[in-house]
Write an enzyme that holds these catalytic residues in place. Structure first.
Site, short mmCIF file in Angstrom:
data_model
loop_
_atom_site.label_atom_id
_atom_site.label_comp_id
_atom_site.label_asym_id
_atom_site.label_seq_id
_atom_site.Cartn_x
_atom_site.Cartn_y
_atom_site.Cartn_z
N CYS A 201 0.84 -1.20 0.00
CA CYS A 201 0.00 0.00 0.00
C CYS A 201 0.88 1.25 0.00
O CYS A 201 1.71 1.42 0.89
CB CYS A 201 -0.91 -0.02 1.22
SG CYS A 201 -1.90 1.48 1.41
N CYS A 204 0.18 3.30 3.47
CA CYS A 204 0.61 2.89 4.81
C CYS A 204 1.68 1.80 4.81
O CYS A 204 2.24 1.48 5.85
CB CYS A 204 -0.58 2.41 5.63
SG CYS A 204 -1.18 0.75 5.18
N CYS A 217 -6.21 -2.23 0.52
CA CYS A 217 -5.29 -2.47 1.63
C CYS A 217 -6.07 -2.99 2.82
O CYS A 217 -7.05 -2.36 3.26
CB CYS A 217 -4.56 -1.18 1.99
SG CYS A 217 -3.46 -1.35 3.42
N CYS A 220 -5.24 -0.19 6.11
CA CYS A 220 -5.73 1.18 6.23
C CYS A 220 -7.00 1.45 5.44
O CYS A 220 -7.59 2.53 5.54
CB CYS A 220 -4.65 2.18 5.82
SG CYS A 220 -4.34 2.25 4.04
N ASP A 338 21.96 0.27 -15.78
CA ASP A 338 21.79 -0.93 -14.96
C ASP A 338 20.89 -1.92 -15.70
O ASP A 338 19.72 -1.63 -15.96
CB ASP A 338 21.17 -0.53 -13.63
CG ASP A 338 20.99 -1.70 -12.67
OD1 ASP A 338 21.13 -2.87 -13.10
OD2 ASP A 338 20.71 -1.44 -11.48
#
Length: 412
Positions: A201, A204, A217, A220, A338
């Site tokens: 999430c 949170c 979620c 929350c 990368d």
């Protein structure tokens, strides 16, 4: 329509002229379109030029990790139903490139602007957009790009207080979290095939639950908002429940999702879904992507895939085995240096395809394909790869600078 502004000041006109001259010199020297260097020169002479050039335009900003160039093109085609459009159609999406594009739009009504994710907030401050389209966020250019959660936070902070209508993908939790700070949001069910950057999430840090086509979620309560525009098979459902057919020349589900977002954007400017989607039918390729070209007597389809999410979408487009596939990967500055992202791509999906590998980092890719258990040839050039491919159209998939190399090689 945006309010007209005063004519450009002498300083601004000088900046535009100098920028065009620099771009022309760059093109003459074979260094590309010149849009970036032209914009840099212009902004050096007048740092406020981008704001001045956008003053008379109704502006749409389009930002995402994947799909922004195509969606920008589709929106531009749709808005031409309402007036002249200026756009950075070739994808120069940082302030310098955007400035170059807008310098040619003195008579335009609309500005349709693709914006690099990292520059969205800054460009929005300069051009005061009427609409902002947010498609997705996923990992890209790992050596220098911010982690996706940090990018979402930048968007969220930058959108606070904006008067723009935000058209956002309800299926991407990062986009939803970023857009939720806006006062006016239109939610679009555009889908999200790549989910590996959005399992936690963003609000949170809890674990997101993903039953069926939704998400929430468990800690929350942050959850997928109810969309008002929906991609449903081969149609767009508008806020009134009417279904409008999508008949694109561009292939794949991802482009239908792009068209759905583009239709929602066009509606904010008073253009109906029917008109918008009909106009999108004229788009056959975008900056060389999806073009089929003839090279050494063979037909090659050119496909761009810059990061794991892009490769996943591209694999869904290619013809089934035994269609031959050429893969090309570079790791230059514009790509990100990368290449560890190769290990996030499910190359096992290419099983059954004859595969040839080219590009600066062909050996990196070869190691990845070896681990995936695939058979392939490592080639020093596109010409060698084409000679080794069995008969039939060849699917050619490349990341950013490798794609540009291929286009130059085939004369596209």
């Amino acid at each position: 329509m945006a309010e007209s502004t005063e004519p450009l000041s002498p300083r601004a006109r000088l900046a535009v002229t100098a920028g065009r001259a620099a771009a022309a010199v760059s093109r003459a020297a074979g260094r590309g379109s010149g849009s970036v260097i032209g914009g840099r020169v212009a902004l050096k002479l007048d740092p406020e030029l981008l704001r001045r050039l956008a003053g008379h335009l109704d502006v749409v900003l389009v930002s995402a990790t994947n799909g922004k160039t195509t969606t920008t093109r589709l929106i531009a085609e749709a808005l031409r139903a309402g007036g002249e459009v200026v756009s950075n159609a070739l994808g120069a999406n940082m302030p310098a490139g955007i400035t170059s594009a807008l310098s040619g739009g003195s008579s335009a009504r609309y500005g349709v602007i693709e914006v690099d994710e990292k520059y969205l907030a800054a460009v929005a401050r300069d051009v005061s957009p009427k609409a902002i389209a947010l498609l997705n966020l996923s990992r890209d250019q790992l050596d220098r790009a911010a982690e996706t959660r940090m990018l979402a936070e930048r968007w969220r902070e930058g959108l606070q207080g904006s008067k723009a209508t935000v058209i956002a993908n309800a299926d991407d939790p990062l986009v939803v979290w970023a857009a939720s700070s806006s006062t006016s949001v239109v939610w679009v069910a555009a889908g999200q095939e790549w989910k590996d950057d959005a399992w936690s999430c963003p609000a949170c840090g809890g674990v997101l639950q993903r039953p069926d086509d939704t998400w929430a979620c468990s800690e929350c309560g942050f959850s997928r908002p109810e969309p008002t525009w929906v991609l449903a098979g081969d149609s767009v459902l508008d806020p009134y429940g009417s279904a409008w057919p999508i008949r694109l020349q561009l292939p794949g589900r991802a482009n239908k999702a792009n068209a759905t977002t583009a239709a929602a954007v066009a509606a904010t400017f008073g253009i109906s879904p029917q008109v918008a989607l009909e106009r999108m039918q004229s788009v056959a390729a975008v900056a060389g992507r999806y073009d089929v070209v003839t090279y050494q007597g063979r037909d090659l389809r050119l496909l761009l895939a810059k990061n794991p999410a892009g490769w996943l979408e591209t694999f869904s487009l290619i013809d089934p085995p035994p269609t031959p596939v050429i893969l090309s990967v570079n790791a230059r500055s514009a790509d990100g240096t990368d290449t560890s992202w190769l290990w996030d791509v499910d190359y096992a999906r290419l099983a059954g395809h004859p595969i040839c590998v080219v590009g600066d980092r062909r050996l990196d890719l070869a190691v990845r394909l070896e681990v995936a258990g695939l058979e392939f040839h490592v080639c020093d050039s596109l010409a060698e790869a084409v000679r080794l491919c069995p008969p039939g159209r060849i699917e050619t998939i490349a990341n950013y600078t490798a794609f540009q190399d291929l286009r130059r090689t085939v004369g596209n």
